[in-house]
Design a protein around this motif. Structure first.
Motif, PDB file in Angstrom:
ATOM      1  N   LEU A 121       0.834  -1.203   0.000  1.00 59.71           N
ATOM      2  CA  LEU A 121       0.000   0.000   0.000  1.00 59.71           C
ATOM      3  C   LEU A 121       0.870   1.255   0.000  1.00 59.71           C
ATOM      4  O   LEU A 121       0.632   2.190  -0.759  1.00 59.71           O
ATOM      5  N   ASN A 147      -5.181   0.027  -4.891  1.00 56.08           N
ATOM      6  CA  ASN A 147      -5.315   0.437  -3.499  1.00 56.08           C
ATOM      7  C   ASN A 147      -6.586  -0.036  -2.817  1.00 56.08           C
ATOM      8  O   ASN A 147      -6.550  -0.431  -1.665  1.00 56.08           O
ATOM      9  N   SER A 148      -7.726   0.006  -3.505  1.00 55.39           N
ATOM     10  CA  SER A 148      -8.975  -0.344  -2.832  1.00 55.39           C
ATOM     11  C   SER A 148      -8.999  -1.821  -2.424  1.00 55.39           C
ATOM     12  O   SER A 148      -9.346  -2.154  -1.290  1.00 55.39           O
ATOM     13  N   ARG A 161      -6.224  -2.391   0.227  1.00 52.10           N
ATOM     14  CA  ARG A 161      -6.609  -1.811   1.508  1.00 52.10           C
ATOM     15  C   ARG A 161      -7.567  -2.746   2.255  1.00 52.10           C
ATOM     16  O   ARG A 161      -7.426  -2.976   3.449  1.00 52.10           O
ATOM     17  N   ARG A 162      -8.536  -3.317   1.531  1.00 56.07           N
ATOM     18  CA  ARG A 162      -9.475  -4.260   2.154  1.00 56.07           C
ATOM     19  C   ARG A 162      -8.746  -5.510   2.648  1.00 56.07           C
ATOM     20  O   ARG A 162      -9.031  -6.026   3.721  1.00 56.07           O
ATOM     21  N   ASN A 178      -5.538  -5.771   3.492  1.00 56.03           N
ATOM     22  CA  ASN A 178      -4.727  -5.379   4.638  1.00 56.03           C
ATOM     23  C   ASN A 178      -5.588  -5.229   5.895  1.00 56.03           C
ATOM     24  O   ASN A 178      -5.228  -5.709   6.965  1.00 56.03           O
ATOM     25  N   ARG A 179      -6.739  -4.609   5.753  1.00 57.59           N
ATOM     26  CA  ARG A 179      -7.653  -4.422   6.886  1.00 57.59           C
ATOM     27  C   ARG A 179      -8.165  -5.768   7.408  1.00 57.59           C
ATOM     28  O   ARG A 179      -8.280  -5.982   8.612  1.00 57.59           O
TER      29      ARG A 179
END
Length: 138
Positions: free
Chosen positions: A76, A83-84, A87-88, A90-91
């Motif tokens: 990221l 990225n979207s 990001r999900r 990674n979260r």
């Protein structure tokens, strides 16, 4: 087979199913496949370059979540993938690690690894790990 053995087998199946749901297996497999389709490069990792050839940790067993958090966080930071979706992903890893949802993948908060690999190798490691959880669930 006696009744207690049957109860034990049923309970084991239920526990594996619950474990797989907590690990968000299908979601992580879907996100990882998306990123793998987006990332055609499989160049050798390079410690100095902030490119798809960057080196990411290939975790030791039991330390997968911490390494997956670190690796996706690095991706990221360096904008190495969409990225979207990243990001999900990674979260999801961070939530699983913080709440100890995938016990078999989280023996600690620190990433431990012996080797590093490029982005493609790292994503394949994620995929392999979660496909194994899914296979145990069936």
């Amino acid at each position: 087979m006696n009744a207690s053995m049957l109860s034990y087998i049923l309970l084991s199946c239920v526990l594996l199913s619950v474990q797989a749901q907590k690990c968000q297996v299908n979601e992580i497999i879907r996100y990882t496949n998306h990123l793998l389709n987006e990332s055609p490069l499989s160049c050798p990792c390079s410690e100095t370059a902030a490119s798809p050839c960057s080196c990411l940790p290939i975790p030791e067993p039991g330390h997968e979540l911490a390494c997956f958090v670190d690796g996706t966080g690095y991706m990221l930071e360096k904008n190495l993938a969409s990225n979207s979706v990243l990001r999900r992903l990674n979260r999801s890893f961070q939530t699983q690690l913080d709440r100890n949802l995938c016990e078999s993948l989280a023996r600690g908060q620190k990433c431990q690894y012996n080797t590093k690999g490029n982005v493609r190798t790292f994503l394949n490691e994620i995929l392999k790990t979660y496909q194994a959880i899914k296979k145990k669930r069936v």
